[in-house]
Write a protein that holds these residues in place. Structure first.
Motif, PDB file in Angstrom:
ATOM      1  N   LEU A   1       0.840  -1.208   0.000  1.00  0.00           N
ATOM      2  CA  LEU A   1       0.000   0.000   0.000  1.00  0.00           C
ATOM      3  C   LEU A   1       0.872   1.255   0.000  1.00  0.00           C
ATOM      4  N   ILE A   2       1.917   1.257   0.794  1.00  0.00           N
ATOM      5  CA  ILE A   2       2.828   2.404   0.834  1.00  0.00           C
ATOM      6  C   ILE A   2       3.435   2.629  -0.546  1.00  0.00           C
ATOM      7  N   ALA A   3       3.906   1.543  -1.171  1.00  0.00           N
ATOM      8  CA  ALA A   3       4.536   1.656  -2.492  1.00  0.00           C
ATOM      9  C   ALA A   3       3.551   2.179  -3.530  1.00  0.00           C
ATOM     10  N   GLU A   4       2.361   1.630  -3.532  1.00  0.00           N
ATOM     11  CA  GLU A   4       1.356   2.028  -4.525  1.00  0.00           C
ATOM     12  C   GLU A   4       0.956   3.491  -4.369  1.00  0.00           C
TER      13      GLU A   4
ATOM     14  N   ASP B   1       7.325  -7.976  -5.567  1.00  0.00           N
ATOM     15  CA  ASP B   1       6.255  -7.209  -6.203  1.00  0.00           C
ATOM     16  C   ASP B   1       6.452  -5.711  -6.014  1.00  0.00           C
ATOM     17  N   VAL B   2       6.882  -5.338  -4.827  1.00  0.00           N
ATOM     18  CA  VAL B   2       7.144  -3.924  -4.549  1.00  0.00           C
ATOM     19  C   VAL B   2       8.342  -3.451  -5.362  1.00  0.00           C
ATOM     20  N   ALA B   3       9.376  -4.274  -5.433  1.00  0.00           N
ATOM     21  CA  ALA B   3      10.558  -3.909  -6.216  1.00  0.00           C
ATOM     22  C   ALA B   3      10.189  -3.686  -7.676  1.00  0.00           C
TER      23      ALA B   3
ATOM     24  N   SER C   1       9.479  -0.125 -12.192  1.00  0.00           N
ATOM     25  CA  SER C   1       8.666   0.315 -13.327  1.00  0.00           C
ATOM     26  C   SER C   1       8.442   1.822 -13.283  1.00  0.00           C
ATOM     27  N   PHE C   2       8.122   2.332 -12.093  1.00  0.00           N
ATOM     28  CA  PHE C   2       7.918   3.773 -11.950  1.00  0.00           C
ATOM     29  C   PHE C   2       9.208   4.535 -12.273  1.00  0.00           C
ATOM     30  N   THR C   3      10.332   4.064 -11.733  1.00  0.00           N
ATOM     31  CA  THR C   3      11.607   4.738 -11.960  1.00  0.00           C
ATOM     32  C   THR C   3      11.983   4.732 -13.431  1.00  0.00           C
ATOM     33  N   ASP C   4      11.760   3.595 -14.085  1.00  0.00           N
ATOM     34  CA  ASP C   4      12.076   3.501 -15.518  1.00  0.00           C
ATOM     35  C   ASP C   4      11.202   4.454 -16.334  1.00  0.00           C
TER      36      ASP C   4
END
Length: 207
Positions: free
Chosen positions: A65-68, A125-127, A132-135
């Motif tokens: 949840l934090i990551a999302e 999954d978090v990684a 994906s976001f960073t890319d």
């Protein structure tokens, strides 16, 4: 079709999850991920641990949840997507401005991303979500640099992706400094930007 009461229930559930994520990010900023405890998150939100577990049944679910929500908060702060019809220099600065403002106004977002990257090996999954976001963020810079080359504003010998990595790498280093450590943010950006620009020709220098 959901009733009005059901819709209100969904809104309350989403709102509570947002509060949980905000509380968890604040605690990470204050004490680090290693010290994050679900009971402390519940206390910060003002709910009991059973209610917390209804929304996030485990610490792994809390981390997801934090990551999302951290990713979504960053995405919401980004300027419009790269556009070949707009000046690339202004777009590059807008990207940097959005990141600067997030570090100034929402320092917990960058702090959480840094912590989540460190634990990525144990939470695949978090990684994958963070990578994906960073890319995608990196590709935005690379696309702007390509547009700048096409417009004749940026050096034609730049390789867009490495150039984008250079600028994002330099600017993300400010994430660990907190909102009071941004004095050198714009001087660093200005130097990087200067290295991207097409050098003025003799006629330009004489003007």
């Amino acid at each position: 079709m959901p009733s009005h009461d059901q819709k209100q229930s969904y809104i309350r559930k989403d709102g509570r999850r947002a509060m949980i994520a905000e509380a968890a990010r604040a605690l990470i900023l204050e004490h680090g991920y290693a010290a994050l405890r679900t009971r402390d998150v519940a206390a910060r939100v003002g709910i009991n641990i059973s209610t917390l577990h209804f929304h996030v049944p485990s610490k792994a679910a809390l981390v997801a949840l934090i990551a999302e929500t951290t990713r979504d908060n960053f995405l919401a702060r980004l300027p419009p997507p790269p556009d070949a019809e707009r000046p690339a220099g202004a777009q590059l600065r807008a990207e940097a401005q959005a990141y600067h403002d997030s570090l100034r106004d929402r320092p917990e977002l960058a702090a959480c991303l840094a912590q989540l990257r460190q634990i990525g090996g144990t939470v695949p999954d978090v990684a994958a979500m963070i990578d994906s976001f960073t890319d995608d963020w990196l590709r935005r810079y690379a696309e702007i640099i390509t547009i700048g080359q096409q417009q004749g504003a940026f050096r034609s010998d730049l390789t867009p992706l490495p150039a984008a990595l250079a600028i994002t790498g330099a600017l993300t280093a400010f994430g660990a400094r907190g909102p009071h450590g941004l004095e050198m943010f714009w001087p660093v950006f200005n130097e990087l930007e200067r290295g991207f620009l097409v050098a003025p020709g003799p006629e330009d220098e004489q003007r």
